[in-house]
Motif scaffolding. Structure first.
Motif, PDB file in Angstrom:
ATOM      1  N   GLY A 169     -33.761 -13.231  10.798  1.00  0.00           N
ATOM      2  CA  GLY A 169     -33.017 -14.340  11.380  1.00  0.00           C
ATOM      3  C   GLY A 169     -32.008 -14.945  10.424  1.00  0.00           C
ATOM      4  N   GLY A 170     -32.386 -15.060   9.147  1.00  0.00           N
ATOM      5  CA  GLY A 170     -31.495 -15.631   8.157  1.00  0.00           C
ATOM      6  C   GLY A 170     -30.232 -14.824   7.970  1.00  0.00           C
ATOM      7  N   TRP A 171     -30.360 -13.508   7.927  1.00  0.00           N
ATOM      8  CA  TRP A 171     -29.177 -12.650   7.764  1.00  0.00           C
ATOM      9  C   TRP A 171     -28.332 -12.630   9.019  1.00  0.00           C
ATOM     10  CZ3 TRP A 171     -27.666 -11.688   3.145  1.00  0.00           C
ATOM     11  CH2 TRP A 171     -28.596 -11.580   2.109  1.00  0.00           C
ATOM     12  N   ARG A 172     -28.962 -12.812  10.167  1.00  0.00           N
ATOM     13  CA  ARG A 172     -28.189 -12.900  11.411  1.00  0.00           C
ATOM     14  C   ARG A 172     -27.327 -14.161  11.413  1.00  0.00           C
ATOM     15  NH1 ARG A 172     -32.217 -11.025  16.373  1.00  0.00           N
ATOM     16  NH2 ARG A 172     -32.780  -8.980  15.510  1.00  0.00           N
ATOM     17  N   VAL A 173     -27.920 -15.273  10.941  1.00  0.00           N
ATOM     18  CA  VAL A 173     -27.149 -16.515  10.856  1.00  0.00           C
ATOM     19  C   VAL A 173     -25.963 -16.335   9.912  1.00  0.00           C
ATOM     20  CG1 VAL A 173     -27.205 -18.926  10.111  1.00  0.00           C
ATOM     21  CG2 VAL A 173     -29.105 -17.991  11.431  1.00  0.00           C
ATOM     22  N   ARG A 174     -26.197 -15.667   8.777  1.00  0.00           N
ATOM     23  CA  ARG A 174     -25.101 -15.423   7.832  1.00  0.00           C
ATOM     24  C   ARG A 174     -23.997 -14.589   8.488  1.00  0.00           C
ATOM     25  NH1 ARG A 174     -27.081 -14.622   1.603  1.00  0.00           N
ATOM     26  NH2 ARG A 174     -29.052 -15.742   1.708  1.00  0.00           N
ATOM     27  N   THR A 175     -24.394 -13.618   9.301  1.00  0.00           N
ATOM     28  CA  THR A 175     -23.405 -12.785   9.981  1.00  0.00           C
ATOM     29  C   THR A 175     -22.550 -13.614  10.925  1.00  0.00           C
ATOM     30  OG1 THR A 175     -24.910 -10.887   9.887  1.00  0.00           O
ATOM     31  CG2 THR A 175     -23.061 -10.743  11.412  1.00  0.00           C
ATOM     32  N   PHE A 176     -23.182 -14.520  11.669  1.00  0.00           N
ATOM     33  CA  PHE A 176     -22.429 -15.351  12.603  1.00  0.00           C
ATOM     34  C   PHE A 176     -21.572 -16.369  11.868  1.00  0.00           C
ATOM     35  CE2 PHE A 176     -25.007 -13.366  15.750  1.00  0.00           C
ATOM     36  CZ  PHE A 176     -24.338 -13.534  16.954  1.00  0.00           C
ATOM     37  N   LEU A 177     -22.014 -16.798  10.698  1.00  0.00           N
ATOM     38  CA  LEU A 177     -21.180 -17.669   9.877  1.00  0.00           C
ATOM     39  C   LEU A 177     -19.932 -16.909   9.422  1.00  0.00           C
ATOM     40  CD1 LEU A 177     -20.575 -20.245   8.312  1.00  0.00           C
ATOM     41  CD2 LEU A 177     -22.135 -19.444   6.507  1.00  0.00           C
ATOM     42  N   ALA A 178     -20.128 -15.670   8.978  1.00  0.00           N
ATOM     43  CA  ALA A 178     -18.988 -14.834   8.592  1.00  0.00           C
ATOM     44  C   ALA A 178     -18.053 -14.620   9.780  1.00  0.00           C
ATOM     45  CB  ALA A 178     -19.483 -13.490   8.058  1.00  0.00           C
ATOM     46  N   SER A 179     -18.618 -14.431  10.970  1.00  0.00           N
ATOM     47  CA  SER A 179     -17.810 -14.237  12.179  1.00  0.00           C
ATOM     48  C   SER A 179     -16.944 -15.455  12.457  1.00  0.00           C
ATOM     49  CB  SER A 179     -18.712 -13.964  13.383  1.00  0.00           C
ATOM     50  OG  SER A 179     -19.467 -12.779  13.202  1.00  0.00           O
ATOM     51  N   ALA A 180     -17.525 -16.641  12.297  1.00  0.00           N
ATOM     52  CA  ALA A 180     -16.776 -17.874  12.552  1.00  0.00           C
ATOM     53  C   ALA A 180     -15.636 -18.035  11.561  1.00  0.00           C
ATOM     54  CB  ALA A 180     -17.718 -19.073  12.481  1.00  0.00           C
ATOM     55  N   LEU A 181     -15.902 -17.758  10.292  1.00  0.00           N
ATOM     56  CA  LEU A 181     -14.861 -17.865   9.276  1.00  0.00           C
ATOM     57  C   LEU A 181     -13.753 -16.847   9.523  1.00  0.00           C
ATOM     58  CD1 LEU A 181     -17.121 -18.288   6.126  1.00  0.00           C
ATOM     59  CD2 LEU A 181     -15.835 -20.081   7.297  1.00  0.00           C
ATOM     60  N   PHE A 182     -14.147 -15.655   9.964  1.00  0.00           N
ATOM     61  CA  PHE A 182     -13.178 -14.592  10.235  1.00  0.00           C
ATOM     62  C   PHE A 182     -12.299 -14.938  11.431  1.00  0.00           C
ATOM     63  CE2 PHE A 182     -11.934 -10.418  11.972  1.00  0.00           C
ATOM     64  CZ  PHE A 182     -11.384  -9.841  10.834  1.00  0.00           C
ATOM     65  N   ALA A 183     -12.881 -15.619  12.425  1.00  0.00           N
ATOM     66  CA  ALA A 183     -12.146 -15.946  13.654  1.00  0.00           C
ATOM     67  C   ALA A 183     -11.095 -17.028  13.426  1.00  0.00           C
ATOM     68  CB  ALA A 183     -13.113 -16.390  14.736  1.00  0.00           C
ATOM     69  N   ARG A 184     -11.265 -17.838  12.386  1.00  0.00           N
ATOM     70  CA  ARG A 184     -10.317 -18.910  12.054  1.00  0.00           C
ATOM     71  C   ARG A 184     -10.032 -19.816  13.253  1.00  0.00           C
ATOM     72  NH1 ARG A 184      -5.766 -15.329   8.739  1.00  0.00           N
ATOM     73  NH2 ARG A 184      -7.190 -14.415   7.212  1.00  0.00           N
ATOM     74  N   PRO A 185     -11.056 -20.432  13.841  1.00  0.00           N
ATOM     75  CA  PRO A 185     -10.837 -21.288  15.010  1.00  0.00           C
ATOM     76  C   PRO A 185     -10.137 -22.589  14.632  1.00  0.00           C
ATOM     77  CG  PRO A 185     -13.075 -21.530  14.241  1.00  0.00           C
ATOM     78  CD  PRO A 185     -12.467 -20.422  13.417  1.00  0.00           C
TER      79      PRO A 185
END
Length: 233
Positions: A169-185
């Motif tokens: 679960g922890g690494w999944r959260v990190r992945t979604f954090l990376a996704s958010a940063l990559f998306a530049r909302p």
């Protein structure tokens, strides 16, 4: 450049067991301004996460339709398709514009194979516009940038090669954090982003949010109990 939120809404906080819920916001208002970073602080169960969820779902306030909002929280639910992806693939998928442009490029190239000379002329012009837009959004370097994000958040080479269903679960959260940063909302909502991060990753995230030009003209709202991180950001 800013949007105003003023509302009373009824919703249940995590610790509220009543069916009716409680008013978490009443006779209150706030304005989120581009280029600023905000934090929500308070004891557990008081409704910080619920407020973020309401903003992300556009249930309160006047969040413009054209305003991209990305909410990163701790309760990650993966679809069956996402479970088969590698972390870098999930991060790349967060850039919706890139995905649409790549699909448009492939569709135009497919049509060009059987197009008449007149149709080919129009399609070629459309293709050129798509290619120019892909160059502007740095599509060629997307995979490298996504991989670098994951490395900065602590992913080893072995972890980056695993499928999402194989990650904790922890690494999944990190992945979604990376996704958010990559998306530049336009608006980045972070709910306890440091919970699963190493000290090095926390320091990197603080630097990213405070020094990167990407976030200089965007809104960042963070819920955290990490006092040092909040003071840094």
């Amino acid at each position: 450049v800013a949007f105003f939120i003023s509302s009373a809404f009824r919703a249940r906080s995590r610790r509220d067991t009543s069916h009716a819920g409680v008013d978490l916001v009443e006779d209150a208002a706030f304005t989120l301004v581009r280029g600023r970073r905000y934090t929500l602080v308070g004891r557990n169960g008081k409704g910080k996460s619920t407020l973020l969820q309401a903003v992300a779902a556009r249930r309160v306030g006047s969040v413009p339709e054209a305003c991209a909002v990305h909410y990163v929280h701790q309760d990650i639910q993966l679809s069956s398709e996402q479970e088969e992806l590698r972390p870098v693939d999930l991060v790349l998928a967060a850039d919706v514009e890139r995905r649409v442009l790549l699909a448009d490029r492939d569709e135009i190239n497919a049509k060009l194979k059987d197009a008449s000379p007149k149709e080919a002329s129009t399609l070629t012009k459309d293709l050129q516009k798509v290619l120019e837009r892909l160059e502007t959004c740095e599509a060629d370097s997307a995979a490298r940038r996504a991989d670098e994000l994951l490395q900065n958040l602590g992913f080893s080479e072995a972890l980056r090669k695993r499928k999402m269903r194989e990650l904790s679960g922890g690494w999944r959260v990190r992945t979604f954090l990376a996704s958010a940063l990559f998306a530049r909302p336009d608006v980045l909502l972070l709910d306890e982003p440091t919970n699963h991060l190493s000290i090095a990753a926390v320091l990197w995230l603080a630097r990213e949010l405070t020094t990167s030009e990407i976030w200089a003209d965007r809104v960042v709202v963070c819920v955290s109990h990490d006092r040092t991180f909040l003071e840094d950001v």
